[in-house]
Design an enzyme around this catalytic site. Sequence first.
Site, PDB file in Angstrom:
ATOM      1  CD  GLU A  30      24.226  17.015  40.504  1.00  0.00           C
ATOM      2  OE1 GLU A  30      24.781  16.103  41.102  1.00  0.00           O
ATOM      3  OE2 GLU A  30      23.756  18.023  41.060  1.00  0.00           O
ATOM      4  NE  ARG A  67      13.800  25.080  44.681  1.00  0.00           N
ATOM      5  CZ  ARG A  67      14.879  24.546  44.094  1.00  0.00           C
ATOM      6  NH1 ARG A  67      15.975  25.232  43.957  1.00  0.00           N
ATOM      7  NH2 ARG A  67      14.865  23.308  43.684  1.00  0.00           N
ATOM      8  CE  LYS A  88      17.621  16.802  40.096  1.00  0.00           C
ATOM      9  NZ  LYS A  88      18.986  17.246  39.959  1.00  0.00           N
TER      10      LYS A  88
END
Length: 615
Positions: free
Chosen positions: A66, A308, A318
Site C-alpha cells: 500500500e 511475518r 508503519k
Amino acid sequence: MSKEPTSSAAGASAVASTNFIRNIIEADLAAGKHAARRWSGAPGPGAQQLAGALDPARIRTRFPPEPNGYLHFGHAKSICLNFGLAQDYGGRCHLRFDDTNPEKEEQEYVDSIVDSVRWLGYSWEGSIGQGQAGSESNLYFASNYFDWMIEFAEYLISSGHAYVDSQSADEMRASRGTLTEAGADSPFRERGVEENMDLFKRMQKGEFADGAHILRARIDMASANINLRDPAIYRIRHASHHNTGDRWCVYPMYTYAHPIEDALENITHSICTLEFADQRPFYDWLLERLAEGGLLQRPLPQQIEFSRLNLSYIVLSKRKLIQLVEEEHVAGWDDPRLPTLVGARRRGYPAAGFRLFAERGGVSKSDSLIEYSLLEDSMREVLNESAERRVAVLDPLRLIIDNYPAGASEDCFAPNHPLKPETGKRAMPFGRELWIEREDFMAQPSKGYHRLYPGNMARLRYAYVVRCTGFDCDEDGAVSAVHCEYLPDSKSGTAGADSYKVKGNLHWISLADACPAEVRLYDRLFAVPSPGARREGDPEGTERDFRDDLNPDSMRVIQAWLEPALKNARPEESFQFERHGYFVADRVDSQAGAPVFNRTVTLRDSWSVKGGSRK
Ligand code: ATP
Ligand code: MG
C-alpha cells in the site's frame, strides 16, 4: 575491536532450501493446475481465455504494498520471497500498488517503493514464456481495476449475494456479535435486488454522505468466523484519489479488493502474512461467487499465509516508523538507524545481505522474534566477500618513531582484499609520525595486553616492528604522544620480518598523508530487544512507550583519519576498515574528495555477549 571473521561468505550463494510454500507450488506444477492460464497481457476478467502461450511450468506471485509509507525490513522479506519464488520457478512476480484507499497514499511513496524493489535486485519487467516476443511490464495499480470492482459488486447484488445496509456504523458494530455469540441480521438484509441496485448506483453518483449506506456481502451473520458475517465490500468516501482523482466517491474495502486484484492479474499463489488467515474463507467465497457468475476463470488464485518477520531491537510497524520520523527521533526516512530500505541503503547494508537473510530465515507458520544479530551476520558475510580493506584511525593518538629520519617516507603495501589476491595491493605511505588508535597503547598495561606499552614490541601492519620507548602527557595527564623505535630489518614482506615474534598487530596512518573525515558510528536504534514491551518489575497491565526504549547512543559523530586511498571513495562504496568493521561512503553527504563514512556494522556482534542491553 576484534579480529576479522575467518569464515568466507560461503552462504552468500546459499541454495534455496525447501519450505511449505515451495511444496504447494511444486505440487500445483506437477498437477498442471495452472496449465490453462494465459501468461501475458493486461489484467482483466477472462483474460486467460485470450490467445497466448500456455505453459504449465509457470507461477505468478505478487508483492502488493500500500503506498502509504516507506518499505521496511519486513517488506524486504516479502519481496525476496515473492520475487525469489517467481525467479526460481521461471514465473513472474507483479509489483502491484494496492492503492484502493484514497486517504494517505502519495506519489512520494510509490516512487520510493519502486526504487527499493529495484535496489533489492528484482524486476517486474521482462519477457515471459516461450514463444512470446518482447517484454512486458508487471507493474500494476489496483486503482485501475475500480470499474471491474464495481461491475463485480453489481453482479453480487443482482445474484442476491450483496445488499445495501443503511444502519449506522454503531448499529452495525452492535449487531455483529462476538467471538462466542452469533451476530444479528440487519433490518435491511432482505431488501430486494432492485432497491439494492438503485441505492448502489446512487451511492456511486454521490447522492449520499459518507457512512449513509454501505454495500455488504450477504453470507452468514451466525458464522463462527466473524469475517464471514456479511462483511462490508463498498463504502462511500467523498475523497480524491492520487490516481483516479474525483472520479469515484465509493471505494472498495481491502478484503474485497485484494482477491479481485489477484484474480484479474492471474496470480497463482497469493502469499500474505498470517493475520490474513481468518480472511481466507472470504477470499475464497468471493472468488467462487464471481467464477460461478462467469466473471472470472478458474483456477482461482490460492491465498497462502506465512509468519511475518519480527526482529529484535527495532520496530516494524508503519505507524511507529512514521512517529519516529515525524517526532524527529531520527533524521528522516533514510536515517541509517531506521529499519526502512532507504535507511538500510544509506547505512551500507547490501541488498545481497537482505536476500541472504531471507533465504536463511526461510518461511514458517509460527510467529517468532528473530535476533537482529542474524540480520547483521548476513550483512557481514556479504560485505566480507565484497568490501575492500582500508585503514582508518577513529580515535587517534600520535606515534613518533624517534629513530626514523625526519622528512623521510616510504611505501608499504597492503592487500586490498585478503580473500581476493587478484585485487592487488595499494601503497600506504609510511613516515616518522603516525596515527594509531588510542586503545593500542597503555601506559600501565593490564594483564594479557599485547599492544604498545613501555618496553614492549608490536608490529605496525604491513610495515615494521616497533619497540615502545616512552610517552608524553599533556597538562591534564592524558597521553598525548607515544615514542618508539623501529627495527629496520623487520619490514613486512622482507626476509627479516619473521625473526620477530610479536603478539600485537596495529594499524596506522602516516600523519603527513592522513585524510580527515567525518565518520558516523551508528548503532542499534533501540536499547532493548522488544521496544515497548513490559519489563520485569513494571506493574501488571501497564504498557511502556516504545520511544522510552530508544538507545541514546545510537549515533556518535567523530572526526577520524583515513588512509589516502580513501580520499576518493565514491558515494555508496563500502569498505572494511581493518579491525573496526564495515563502513560505507554516505550517499547523501559525501563530496568529491571529501567522503563522509557511515558505520554499517562492526566486525563482530558486541550485543549478545552483554546479555541484551549494552548499558
Ligand atoms: P505494516 O503492518 O507495517 O503497516 P503492511 O503489512 O500494512 O505493513 P503493506 O504495504 O500492506 O504494509 O505490505 C505489503 C506486503 O508486505 C504485504 O503482502 C504484507 O503482508 C508484507 N509485509 C508487511 N510487513 C511484513 C513483515 N513484517 N514480514 C513479512 N511481510 C510483511
Ligand atoms: Mg497492509
